[in-house]
Design an enzyme around this catalytic site. Structure first.
Site, PDB file in Angstrom:
ATOM      1  N   GLU A 143       0.815  -1.215   0.000  1.00 55.65           N
ATOM      2  CA  GLU A 143       0.000   0.000   0.000  1.00 55.65           C
ATOM      3  C   GLU A 143       0.849   1.265   0.000  1.00 55.65           C
ATOM      4  O   GLU A 143       1.855   1.348   0.702  1.00 55.65           O
ATOM      5  CB  GLU A 143      -0.926   0.034   1.214  1.00 55.65           C
ATOM      6  CG  GLU A 143      -0.207   0.218   2.537  1.00 55.65           C
ATOM      7  CD  GLU A 143      -1.164   0.423   3.715  1.00 55.65           C
ATOM      8  OE1 GLU A 143      -2.138   1.193   3.587  1.00 55.65           O
ATOM      9  OE2 GLU A 143      -0.912  -0.183   4.767  1.00 55.65           O
ATOM     10  N   GLU A 240      -9.914   1.100   9.226  1.00 56.60           N
ATOM     11  CA  GLU A 240      -8.638   1.431   9.864  1.00 56.60           C
ATOM     12  C   GLU A 240      -8.652   2.908  10.263  1.00 56.60           C
ATOM     13  O   GLU A 240      -7.969   3.736   9.683  1.00 56.60           O
ATOM     14  CB  GLU A 240      -7.466   1.133   8.910  1.00 56.60           C
ATOM     15  CG  GLU A 240      -6.122   1.208   9.599  1.00 56.60           C
ATOM     16  CD  GLU A 240      -4.954   0.963   8.656  1.00 56.60           C
ATOM     17  OE1 GLU A 240      -4.149   0.078   8.945  1.00 56.60           O
ATOM     18  OE2 GLU A 240      -4.850   1.669   7.637  1.00 56.60           O
TER      19      GLU A 240
END
Length: 259
Positions: A143, A240
């Site tokens: 990511e 998240e």
């Protein structure tokens, strides 16, 4: 409808880590993810997953000394052997926990290391990890992360990540697209996800500013959820974020997302 996971490194932090599995299940989550499982035995975590009927969706490869501020070592030229050992450890945990994908954190570029050296090291490590994980039936993802929260982090933008993935050339390497990080770094969220949907294996969310739950900031999450439905996104979406109050008090957005 989107499938959401609870990121146990950020949600339900008012209770001990192993108790967060039950808290997530009671809140209606079917899947969980978190930074690392390695401080706990495989048996401990598997028991919590089984007891609560949860799917282990994601965890990260070992990422160096997190407490000392390290955020991954995949771009560190002097730590390739440590990275490779971490791949083996991640495979051991992921296999036992039924986790089908693991995330590689590129890391902060070390002092004295050029961007070219960091990139070459990252490419080599991703090649190694993608092949090793493929043999174990586990997908490797990576990511981009914004440079405001983690200054000096090597992987920052979608196109940069995909260019590196192209160089790696593995079918077992895909993108983890974090909406919060990419809103900060590049915006253009809906068109980017549409353009690269076939290369996105996992999505994460938080609102901006503040990194709190959806509905607390500038990102139009109802639109994005509908957009992903129209695109036919089949993966999980990881929650998240840092709850503005408690996790449970802030879960109203989740009911809305489920219609």
């Amino acid at each position: 409808m989107p499938k959401f996971t609870a990121n146990l490194s950020m949600l339900f932090t008012e209770v001990d880590f192993l108790d967060r599995f039950q808290a997530a299940a009671e809140a209606g989550f079917k899947g969980v993810e978190y930074l690392f499982p390695y401080d706990y035995s495989i048996e401990e975590i598997k028991q919590r997953l089984d007891d609560n009927g949860l799917t282990q969706v994601l965890h990260n490869l070992p990422a160096g000394d997190w407490g000392a501020g390290e955020r991954g070592i995949a771009c560190h030229p002097d730590r390739v052997e440590e990275f490779r050992a971490g791949v083996d450890k991640a495979i051991e945990y992921a296999t036992a926990l039924g986790c089908k994908q693991v995330n590689c954190l590129a890391g902060i570029v070390p002092d004295g290391v050029s961007k070219q050296q960091a990139r070459a090291t990252l490419v080599g490590n991703l090649c190694f990890a993608a092949d090793k994980l493929k043999a174990a039936g586990i997908l490797l993802i990576a990511e981009p992360i914004n440079t405001r929260d983690i200054p000096g982090f090597f992987l920052n933008r979608t196109e940069q990540a995909l260019e590196i993935f192209d160089e790696v050339g593995s079918s077992n390497l895909k993108l983890q697209y974090d909406i919060y990080h990419m809103q900060i770094m590049e915006g253009d969220l809906a068109p980017t996800m549409e353009k690269h949907l076939d290369r996105i294996a996992h999505i994460q969310l938080a609102d901006n500013p503040g990194r709190h739950e959806p509905g607390t900031g500038e990102i139009n999450y109802p639109f994005l959820f509908q957009h992903l439905d129209k695109l036919g996104y089949q993966g999980w979406i990881g929650c998240e974020y840092k709850p503005k109050a408690t996790t449970t008090e802030g879960l109203g957005w989740l009911d809305s997302a489920h219609g």
